[in-house]
Design a protein around this motif. Sequence first.
Motif, PDB file in Angstrom:
ATOM      1  N   ARG A 224      37.527  10.580  51.039  1.00  0.00           N
ATOM      2  CA  ARG A 224      36.347  10.805  51.885  1.00  0.00           C
ATOM      3  C   ARG A 224      35.243  11.370  50.882  1.00  0.00           C
ATOM      4  O   ARG A 224      33.970  11.260  50.997  1.00  0.00           O
ATOM      5  CB  ARG A 224      36.519  12.234  52.839  1.00  0.00           C
ATOM      6  CG  ARG A 224      36.991  11.615  54.355  1.00  0.00           C
ATOM      7  CD  ARG A 224      36.875  12.779  55.105  1.00  0.00           C
ATOM      8  NE  ARG A 224      36.231  13.740  54.883  1.00  0.00           N
ATOM      9  CZ  ARG A 224      36.517  14.903  55.924  1.00  0.00           C
ATOM     10  NH1 ARG A 224      37.185  14.611  56.858  1.00  0.00           N
ATOM     11  NH2 ARG A 224      35.516  15.902  55.509  1.00  0.00           N
TER      12      ARG A 224
ATOM     13  N   HIS B 214      32.788  10.974  59.508  1.00  0.00           N
ATOM     14  CA  HIS B 214      32.532  10.735  58.001  1.00  0.00           C
ATOM     15  C   HIS B 214      32.662   9.234  57.527  1.00  0.00           C
ATOM     16  O   HIS B 214      32.634   8.962  56.361  1.00  0.00           O
ATOM     17  CB  HIS B 214      33.509  11.510  57.180  1.00  0.00           C
ATOM     18  CG  HIS B 214      33.464  12.834  57.377  1.00  0.00           C
ATOM     19  ND1 HIS B 214      34.177  13.592  58.054  1.00  0.00           N
ATOM     20  CD2 HIS B 214      32.635  14.095  56.524  1.00  0.00           C
ATOM     21  CE1 HIS B 214      34.004  15.091  58.035  1.00  0.00           C
ATOM     22  NE2 HIS B 214      32.847  15.065  57.121  1.00  0.00           N
ATOM     23  N   ASN B 215      32.733   8.609  58.652  1.00  0.00           N
ATOM     24  CA  ASN B 215      32.870   7.097  58.484  1.00  0.00           C
ATOM     25  C   ASN B 215      33.913   6.668  57.435  1.00  0.00           C
ATOM     26  O   ASN B 215      33.631   5.924  56.414  1.00  0.00           O
ATOM     27  CB  ASN B 215      31.509   6.644  58.111  1.00  0.00           C
ATOM     28  CG  ASN B 215      31.610   5.073  58.400  1.00  0.00           C
ATOM     29  OD1 ASN B 215      32.176   4.638  59.313  1.00  0.00           O
ATOM     30  ND2 ASN B 215      30.591   4.481  57.821  1.00  0.00           N
ATOM     31  N   PHE B 216      35.044   7.219  57.635  1.00  0.00           N
ATOM     32  CA  PHE B 216      36.120   7.042  56.702  1.00  0.00           C
ATOM     33  C   PHE B 216      37.370   6.771  57.178  1.00  0.00           C
ATOM     34  O   PHE B 216      37.681   7.314  58.303  1.00  0.00           O
ATOM     35  CB  PHE B 216      36.313   8.227  55.583  1.00  0.00           C
ATOM     36  CG  PHE B 216      37.192   7.935  54.597  1.00  0.00           C
ATOM     37  CD1 PHE B 216      37.062   7.146  53.501  1.00  0.00           C
ATOM     38  CD2 PHE B 216      38.261   8.759  54.554  1.00  0.00           C
ATOM     39  CE1 PHE B 216      38.047   6.911  52.659  1.00  0.00           C
ATOM     40  CE2 PHE B 216      39.519   8.597  53.754  1.00  0.00           C
ATOM     41  CZ  PHE B 216      39.283   7.811  52.717  1.00  0.00           C
TER      42      PHE B 216
ATOM     43  N   SER C 257      41.591   8.191  60.869  1.00  0.00           N
ATOM     44  CA  SER C 257      40.144   7.853  60.603  1.00  0.00           C
ATOM     45  C   SER C 257      39.348   9.236  60.651  1.00  0.00           C
ATOM     46  O   SER C 257      39.581   9.898  61.721  1.00  0.00           O
ATOM     47  CB  SER C 257      39.722   6.584  61.530  1.00  0.00           C
ATOM     48  OG  SER C 257      39.612   7.065  62.845  1.00  0.00           O
ATOM     49  N   SER C 258      38.353   9.323  60.397  1.00  0.00           N
ATOM     50  CA  SER C 258      37.230  10.263  60.772  1.00  0.00           C
ATOM     51  C   SER C 258      36.004   9.829  60.959  1.00  0.00           C
ATOM     52  O   SER C 258      35.065   9.468  59.904  1.00  0.00           O
ATOM     53  CB  SER C 258      37.173  11.373  59.520  1.00  0.00           C
ATOM     54  OG  SER C 258      36.263  12.185  59.709  1.00  0.00           O
ATOM     55  N   PRO C 259      35.834   9.456  62.368  1.00  0.00           N
ATOM     56  CA  PRO C 259      34.388   9.031  62.546  1.00  0.00           C
ATOM     57  C   PRO C 259      33.036   9.789  62.097  1.00  0.00           C
ATOM     58  O   PRO C 259      32.143   9.031  61.763  1.00  0.00           O
ATOM     59  CB  PRO C 259      34.494   8.795  64.230  1.00  0.00           C
ATOM     60  CG  PRO C 259      35.823   9.096  64.198  1.00  0.00           C
ATOM     61  CD  PRO C 259      36.612   9.775  63.445  1.00  0.00           C
TER      62      PRO C 259
END
Length: 178
Positions: free
Chosen positions: A132, A72-74, A68-70
């Motif tokens: 993303r 980028h909310n992804f 996950s990439s917090p």
Amino acid sequence: MRLAADLLPMLRFLLVFVVLVFVLFGLELLEPVERLVIVPFTSLVAKASGVVIRLIDADAIVQGKIISSPAHNFAISIERGCNGVEAMIIFGAALAAFPAPWRHKLLGLGIGFAAIQALNLVRIVSLFYLGRWNMAWFEWFHLYLWQALMVLDALIVFLLWLRSLPRPGGPAPAPLAT
């Protein structure tokens, strides 16, 4: 009659290959194999992918099979079929079915595993960034392009392995790895 004798090795290869593919795919679906092999391996694939992703995206987090990439909310989850195991089953079945010395088969298996997993790493990283950017492109690449490329990779590695095998009565082939 000669044609039938020439076809026998090919038919044997095809039969053994198909049986091995069915057996190996069946084994992959068993709960103990899932728990003891597939889940830990998939987590390892996620960790390796996370290492590469963190070179570009320092806030990326890997938890089990989720990257996950917090910021980028992804997030993506690496599921069955996304870990390279299926391509390895196809490749391994082809190696095992082909009449060659076991030493060559084991070397081919090691090199093939590395090649398939390297491409799978590229696949996961690219899908992470595609997702993303645009989910429609992510879906198309995930469902169509990358699935075909993984199987094509297994086929190409198998064909390269075939070219590396010693020929009876002929000159030694070039080594598989440079």
